[in-house]
Design a protein around this motif. Sequence first.
Motif, PDB file in Angstrom:
ATOM      1  N   ALA A 295      80.819  42.896  27.813  1.00  0.00           N
ATOM      2  CA  ALA A 295      79.436  43.073  27.351  1.00  0.00           C
ATOM      3  C   ALA A 295      78.717  44.130  28.176  1.00  0.00           C
ATOM      4  CB  ALA A 295      78.686  41.744  27.417  1.00  0.00           C
ATOM      5  N   TYR A 296      78.819  44.028  29.494  1.00  0.00           N
ATOM      6  CA  TYR A 296      78.135  44.986  30.359  1.00  0.00           C
ATOM      7  C   TYR A 296      78.658  46.404  30.149  1.00  0.00           C
ATOM      8  CZ  TYR A 296      76.563  40.859  32.994  1.00  0.00           C
ATOM      9  OH  TYR A 296      76.009  39.668  33.377  1.00  0.00           O
ATOM     10  N   THR A 297      79.977  46.548  30.073  1.00  0.00           N
ATOM     11  CA  THR A 297      80.584  47.870  29.897  1.00  0.00           C
ATOM     12  C   THR A 297      80.167  48.478  28.569  1.00  0.00           C
ATOM     13  OG1 THR A 297      82.494  47.228  31.240  1.00  0.00           O
ATOM     14  CG2 THR A 297      82.766  49.117  29.789  1.00  0.00           C
ATOM     15  N   ARG A 298      80.121  47.644  27.540  1.00  0.00           N
ATOM     16  CA  ARG A 298      79.759  48.125  26.203  1.00  0.00           C
ATOM     17  C   ARG A 298      78.293  48.587  26.166  1.00  0.00           C
ATOM     18  NH1 ARG A 298      82.096  50.603  22.139  1.00  0.00           N
ATOM     19  NH2 ARG A 298      81.277  50.025  20.089  1.00  0.00           N
ATOM     20  N   VAL A 299      77.399  47.791  26.730  1.00  0.00           N
ATOM     21  CA  VAL A 299      75.982  48.156  26.765  1.00  0.00           C
ATOM     22  C   VAL A 299      75.794  49.469  27.510  1.00  0.00           C
ATOM     23  CG1 VAL A 299      73.727  47.514  27.713  1.00  0.00           C
ATOM     24  CG2 VAL A 299      75.113  45.793  26.540  1.00  0.00           C
ATOM     25  N   GLN A 300      76.422  49.591  28.671  1.00  0.00           N
ATOM     26  CA  GLN A 300      76.286  50.798  29.484  1.00  0.00           C
ATOM     27  C   GLN A 300      76.863  52.017  28.778  1.00  0.00           C
ATOM     28  OE1 GLN A 300      74.608  50.909  32.179  1.00  0.00           O
ATOM     29  NE2 GLN A 300      75.239  52.633  33.427  1.00  0.00           N
ATOM     30  N   GLY A 301      78.006  51.843  28.159  1.00  0.00           N
ATOM     31  CA  GLY A 301      78.643  52.954  27.487  1.00  0.00           C
ATOM     32  C   GLY A 301      77.843  53.469  26.304  1.00  0.00           C
ATOM     33  N   GLY A 357      50.826  52.671  23.320  1.00  0.00           N
ATOM     34  CA  GLY A 357      50.122  53.421  24.351  1.00  0.00           C
ATOM     35  C   GLY A 357      50.936  54.485  25.049  1.00  0.00           C
ATOM     36  N   ARG A 358      52.225  54.558  24.778  1.00  0.00           N
ATOM     37  CA  ARG A 358      53.068  55.537  25.473  1.00  0.00           C
ATOM     38  C   ARG A 358      53.733  56.528  24.514  1.00  0.00           C
ATOM     39  NH1 ARG A 358      54.296  54.368  30.910  1.00  0.00           N
ATOM     40  NH2 ARG A 358      53.368  52.401  31.605  1.00  0.00           N
ATOM     41  N   GLN A 359      53.615  56.297  23.219  1.00  0.00           N
ATOM     42  CA  GLN A 359      54.253  57.141  22.213  1.00  0.00           C
ATOM     43  C   GLN A 359      55.755  57.300  22.480  1.00  0.00           C
ATOM     44  OE1 GLN A 359      53.319  58.200  19.238  1.00  0.00           O
ATOM     45  NE2 GLN A 359      51.475  56.988  19.629  1.00  0.00           N
ATOM     46  N   LEU A 360      56.389  56.207  22.829  1.00  0.00           N
ATOM     47  CA  LEU A 360      57.817  56.203  23.071  1.00  0.00           C
ATOM     48  C   LEU A 360      58.519  55.293  22.072  1.00  0.00           C
ATOM     49  CD1 LEU A 360      57.932  55.928  26.979  1.00  0.00           C
ATOM     50  CD2 LEU A 360      58.390  57.965  25.592  1.00  0.00           C
ATOM     51  N   VAL A 361      59.652  55.755  21.576  1.00  0.00           N
ATOM     52  CA  VAL A 361      60.548  54.924  20.779  1.00  0.00           C
ATOM     53  C   VAL A 361      61.558  54.301  21.733  1.00  0.00           C
ATOM     54  CG1 VAL A 361      62.276  54.898  18.937  1.00  0.00           C
ATOM     55  CG2 VAL A 361      60.277  56.420  18.775  1.00  0.00           C
ATOM     56  N   ARG A 362      61.824  53.017  21.539  1.00  0.00           N
ATOM     57  CA  ARG A 362      62.793  52.334  22.397  1.00  0.00           C
ATOM     58  C   ARG A 362      63.962  51.834  21.567  1.00  0.00           C
ATOM     59  NH1 ARG A 362      61.141  46.786  25.160  1.00  0.00           N
ATOM     60  NH2 ARG A 362      62.024  45.928  23.237  1.00  0.00           N
ATOM     61  N   ALA A 363      65.151  52.226  21.977  1.00  0.00           N
ATOM     62  CA  ALA A 363      66.380  51.725  21.362  1.00  0.00           C
ATOM     63  C   ALA A 363      67.118  50.871  22.376  1.00  0.00           C
ATOM     64  CB  ALA A 363      67.256  52.880  20.900  1.00  0.00           C
ATOM     65  N   SER A 364      67.633  49.734  21.927  1.00  0.00           N
ATOM     66  CA  SER A 364      68.383  48.821  22.784  1.00  0.00           C
ATOM     67  C   SER A 364      69.825  48.768  22.293  1.00  0.00           C
ATOM     68  CB  SER A 364      67.788  47.407  22.736  1.00  0.00           C
ATOM     69  OG  SER A 364      66.388  47.413  22.835  1.00  0.00           O
ATOM     70  N   THR A 365      70.754  49.128  23.142  1.00  0.00           N
ATOM     71  CA  THR A 365      72.165  49.113  22.752  1.00  0.00           C
ATOM     72  C   THR A 365      72.805  47.811  23.224  1.00  0.00           C
ATOM     73  OG1 THR A 365      72.747  50.316  24.781  1.00  0.00           O
ATOM     74  CG2 THR A 365      72.376  51.612  22.791  1.00  0.00           C
ATOM     75  N   GLY A 366      73.093  46.922  22.271  1.00  0.00           N
ATOM     76  CA  GLY A 366      73.735  45.657  22.600  1.00  0.00           C
ATOM     77  C   GLY A 366      75.249  45.777  22.544  1.00  0.00           C
ATOM     78  N   PHE A 367      75.936  44.789  23.108  1.00  0.00           N
ATOM     79  CA  PHE A 367      77.400  44.839  23.120  1.00  0.00           C
ATOM     80  C   PHE A 367      77.969  44.767  21.711  1.00  0.00           C
ATOM     81  CE2 PHE A 367      76.301  40.337  23.403  1.00  0.00           C
ATOM     82  CZ  PHE A 367      77.115  39.786  22.417  1.00  0.00           C
ATOM     83  N   TYR A 368      77.189  44.235  20.765  1.00  0.00           N
ATOM     84  CA  TYR A 368      77.671  44.110  19.388  1.00  0.00           C
ATOM     85  C   TYR A 368      77.384  45.350  18.559  1.00  0.00           C
ATOM     86  CZ  TYR A 368      72.980  42.052  19.815  1.00  0.00           C
ATOM     87  OH  TYR A 368      71.677  41.788  20.178  1.00  0.00           O
TER      88      TYR A 368
END
Length: 388
Positions: A295-301, A357-368
């Motif tokens: 899981a950790y390796t996949r998220v980081q990658g 308030g920051r005009q940022l898009v956030r993407a979250s990369t999960g292990f799945y």
Amino acid sequence: MAHADNLRRHFPAVRTGTYLNTGSFGALPDTTVQLMRDTLQWLLEEGRRADNYKEVLQTTHQQIREQLAHLLQVRAASIVLTDSTTHGLNIVLWGLPLQAGDEVIVTDVEHEGALLPVYVQQARRGIVVRVVDGTLPPDELCAAIDRAVTPRTRLILCSHVSYATGHRLPIEQIAKVAHARHVLVAVDGAQGMGAEPFSLAGTEIDFYAFPGHKWLCGPDGTGALYIRPDVQSMVQMTYAGSHSLAAADAYNLSGTFLASPTVQRYEHTFADLAKWVGWLESLQFLRVTVGWDYAYTRVQGLSGQLIDALLDVDHVRIATPRDRRAGLIHFQIQGMSAEQFVREAAERSLYVKAIPGRQLVRASTGFYNGDDDVERLVTLVKSSKASS
């Protein structure tokens, strides 16, 4: 990719769209939902008989503590079960003997779920809130915190990973700075716990609060708080109930009671067996079926893959440092608001988040997630300038 494809079969939510929002809610495994349904059916048919219900709930609670203790490499007796990160931080802030004029240091990249409990302390107890720049490089941030400490500073509260920028803060070093000045440290672990390898063993972090519904893929209303054994005596009980006692009859009508000798003293209610059974199943699924190392390796990658791809897009500014990231990647699209991009992405069944308030898009990369999820997002980002 065989393991990744097999895992995705257990997460229907990531198969019906491009699910890049684990930082808000982790996808639920099918085994978790099925066990929650089975539990509700059992409660429907058998009733919540006091002896049976409480026994199962207590056993489930203890097994969750053991799973979390294994993950953080601490003793299960130092884990308090809560309903959220904010619940855990409130236990700390109300439990500490803060007085008017005492100071709490926070960073400017904290979530409102951490800041609001501090602001209530300011309004109700008269504490002073001091703010430092949470985007500074690690050494500069530690130095800025050290400069902000005064003889009245009692607590430093900061994120493991900032929800607002994706920065991984140097919480281990911050704790050392704090303890050198005889100050306590509380960490909001909402975006770090389950997103990267992390152990509390050997750190000087006093309090670590986190939810179950994000990177740990549990149901809503689950969470936990670690309290370092050396400081447990400093945290007074604020809420109390039968679950807080050393034994069911450990009180009398004169007002005397005996609290649990462990941090269970802060767990004041029995509630909702189905959600706790569900979280336990998710934790076991992550440990056994997924494997934490995977899981950790996949998220980081995947997060690194996303940053590398966005670097080639001229109209994108990346706000998350590559070398200080976990599973969150924040970026800004020139000529397009974050909210507009998120709306247009959702219309295409691609799910990310806008940071207010920051005009940022956030993407979250999960292990799945898969490589194709990252590619779909990058393709949409590349085409977004023409439509802005």
